[in-house]
Design an enzyme around this catalytic site. Structure first.
Site, PDB file in Angstrom:
ATOM      1  N   ALA A 215      11.072  11.829  19.479  1.00 54.87           N
ATOM      2  CA  ALA A 215       9.660  11.078  19.109  1.00 54.87           C
ATOM      3  C   ALA A 215      10.580  10.049  20.430  1.00 54.87           C
ATOM      4  O   ALA A 215      11.494   9.785  20.785  1.00 54.87           O
ATOM      5  CB  ALA A 215      10.207   9.764  17.586  1.00 54.87           C
ATOM      6  N   GLY A 231      13.913  11.517  24.860  1.00 55.54           N
ATOM      7  CA  GLY A 231      12.624  11.119  23.772  1.00 55.54           C
ATOM      8  C   GLY A 231      13.980  10.708  22.610  1.00 55.54           C
ATOM      9  O   GLY A 231      15.416  10.700  22.517  1.00 55.54           O
ATOM     10  N   GLU A 232      13.811   9.840  21.497  1.00 59.94           N
ATOM     11  CA  GLU A 232      14.146  10.136  20.762  1.00 59.94           C
ATOM     12  C   GLU A 232      14.738  11.541  19.462  1.00 59.94           C
ATOM     13  O   GLU A 232      13.356  12.005  19.225  1.00 59.94           O
ATOM     14  CB  GLU A 232      14.065   9.013  19.071  1.00 59.94           C
ATOM     15  CG  GLU A 232      14.854   8.140  18.977  1.00 59.94           C
ATOM     16  CD  GLU A 232      14.999   7.315  17.848  1.00 59.94           C
ATOM     17  OE1 GLU A 232      14.806   5.653  18.370  1.00 59.94           O
ATOM     18  OE2 GLU A 232      13.322   7.115  16.768  1.00 59.94           O
ATOM     19  N   ARG A 233      15.988  11.885  19.182  1.00 65.89           N
ATOM     20  CA  ARG A 233      16.100  12.707  18.156  1.00 65.89           C
ATOM     21  C   ARG A 233      15.894  12.313  16.906  1.00 65.89           C
ATOM     22  O   ARG A 233      15.882  13.379  15.742  1.00 65.89           O
ATOM     23  CB  ARG A 233      17.615  13.370  18.114  1.00 65.89           C
ATOM     24  CG  ARG A 233      17.931  14.363  20.010  1.00 65.89           C
ATOM     25  CD  ARG A 233      19.449  14.965  20.090  1.00 65.89           C
ATOM     26  NE  ARG A 233      19.915  15.601  19.342  1.00 65.89           N
ATOM     27  CZ  ARG A 233      21.466  16.064  19.120  1.00 65.89           C
ATOM     28  NH1 ARG A 233      22.112  14.772  19.312  1.00 65.89           N
ATOM     29  NH2 ARG A 233      21.889  16.991  18.015  1.00 65.89           N
ATOM     30  N   ARG A 238      19.457   9.335  20.851  1.00 66.01           N
ATOM     31  CA  ARG A 238      19.210   9.636  22.467  1.00 66.01           C
ATOM     32  C   ARG A 238      18.665  11.201  22.112  1.00 66.01           C
ATOM     33  O   ARG A 238      19.990  12.178  21.745  1.00 66.01           O
ATOM     34  CB  ARG A 238      18.710   9.015  23.314  1.00 66.01           C
ATOM     35  CG  ARG A 238      18.576   7.312  22.757  1.00 66.01           C
ATOM     36  CD  ARG A 238      17.791   6.870  21.886  1.00 66.01           C
ATOM     37  NE  ARG A 238      17.045   5.362  22.318  1.00 66.01           N
ATOM     38  CZ  ARG A 238      16.503   5.038  21.274  1.00 66.01           C
ATOM     39  NH1 ARG A 238      16.785   5.709  20.290  1.00 66.01           N
ATOM     40  NH2 ARG A 238      16.464   3.153  21.189  1.00 66.01           N
TER      41      ARG A 238
END
EC number: 5.1.3.24
Length: 372
Positions: A215, A231-233, A238
């Site tokens: 995301a 992005g974001e895990r 991140r």
């Protein structure tokens, strides 16, 4: 012309100039702008949503007097973390998050189009086949292609539980602990790739990415090549991974690029092509979260302060090189290609406040010029 003092910084192998006025610079956005969407067509830039609420603005960069003007207001629930694409004279807005009629934050599943010629919004009789919020979108052969984003049930469930636990601090703590104290895979972020054909009002399944969903990633699509960066895990953690995919006849051949913005990664960064080169700038992260996560502390950002990157990276010979810095750390604005460079529209700075700045990055020979 307004003239301001220019500061000079050296970052091998490039020179970086930070100024405040050159020919072609654009005026500030009328309102502070973050978590919104934007697009450009025929030199006209459109932005809306996020901190602008229901407001949308347009600026015609072809005019000698460049100024932002309001266009038709967004007709429904204001939202953040949506995407917008411009296809055949219409802006298509997908997904995002906003408050429903009960005041609870929920993922939005409707699709709207804006007819540029008619200055009119229309709700379309369709819904994305997967949840879209915090996702990325780009245009390919007249279709809007999307991937990434949060899981609808997990996301909506969390905010529903937060609302129900109001006034009960012990229950709120449990809700947060249950939500944040999970490994990344257990958030089921979307890795499906879907394509929307506005001429048929139909969705198509393009498969899945070979990597876990994210995301708040940054995306570039240029010359049939996709770049999905960072992005974001999971919430607060991140990713440093970056991928490129070659799209041909609705098939994508993926390969992994070297990590970017190590060791923490960034989300909400700005990305675009500048003079044929791939650039990534800014973004937000929690310093120390990656180490905590690797040590089994899944609520990895607990107790940490969010940081905002100033770094500018360029992909050079299949490796990321730092080539300069923004005037200040920024994330969660909109980046668009313009006049061979990259426009950075708005964003959020260290204090969490939205900004109205428009920054222009341009590469000339071996120089990166930044105009604020």
């Amino acid at each position: 012309m307004i003239t301001m003092k220019v500061k000079n910084f050296i970052y091998l192998p490039f020179c970086l100039f930070i100024g405040t006025s050159v020919a072609g610079a654009l005026p500030e956005i009328p309102e502070p702008f973050k978590y919104g969407v934007g697009g450009i067509e025929n030199g006209k830039i459109y932005i809306g949503l996020g901190s602008l609420g229901n407001n949308w603005y347009m600026i015609d960069t072809n005019q000698s007097e460049k100024k932002w003007t309001k266009i038709a207001q967004w007709p429904t629930v204001p939202r953040e973390q949506a995407t917008a694409t411009i296809i055949d004279g219409k802006i298509y807005v997908f997904g995002g998050i906003g408050k429903d009629t009960s005041g609870v934050i929920t993922l939005q599943k409707d699709v709207y189009s804006y007819d540029i010629a008619k200055d009119k919004w229309e709700k379309l009789m369709t819904r994305p086949p997967v949840s879209l919020a915090g996702h990325v979108s780009f245009i390919h052969n007249g279709h809007a292609v999307s991937t990434g984003g949060v899981n609808e049930n997990i996301f909506n469930g969390y905010f529903s539980d937060v609302e129900l636990s109001k006034g009960n601090s012990a229950l709120t703590e449990k809700v947060n602990r249950d939500y944040f104290s999970k490994p990344a895979d257990d958030y089921f972020l979307n890795n499906h790739i879907i394509s929307y054909d506005p001429s048929k009002n139909q969705w198509k399944n393009l498969g899945t990415t070979p990597f876990p969903g994210t995301a708040g990633s940054s995306v570039i699509f240029a010359e049939q090549q996709i770049y999905i960066l960072g992005g974001e895990r999971k919430p607060g953690l991140r990713s440093v991974r970056s991928w490129t995919g070659e799209l041909s006849h609705d098939r994508i051949k993926w390969s992994e690029l070297p990590p970017v913005a190590s060791p923490e990664g960034v989300s909400g960064a700005y990305a675009s092509v500048i003079d044929g080169n791939i650039f990534l700038a800014g973004g937000a992260y929690f310093p120390g979260a990656a180490e905590k996560y690797s040590n089994g502390e899944y609520w990895s950002h607990k107790g940490l302060d969010k940081a905002y990157s100033k770094e500018i990276y360029q992909l050079i010979k299949n490796d990321w090189k730092k080539v300069g810095s923004l005037p200040e750390g920024l994330a969660y604005g909109v980046s668009l290609p313009w006049q061979g460079g990259m426009l950075i529209l708005g964003g959020e700075k260290k204090d969490g406040k939205a900004v109205s700045d428009v920054i222009y990055l341009k590469k000339n020979d071996k120089q990166i010029k930044i105009v604020k």
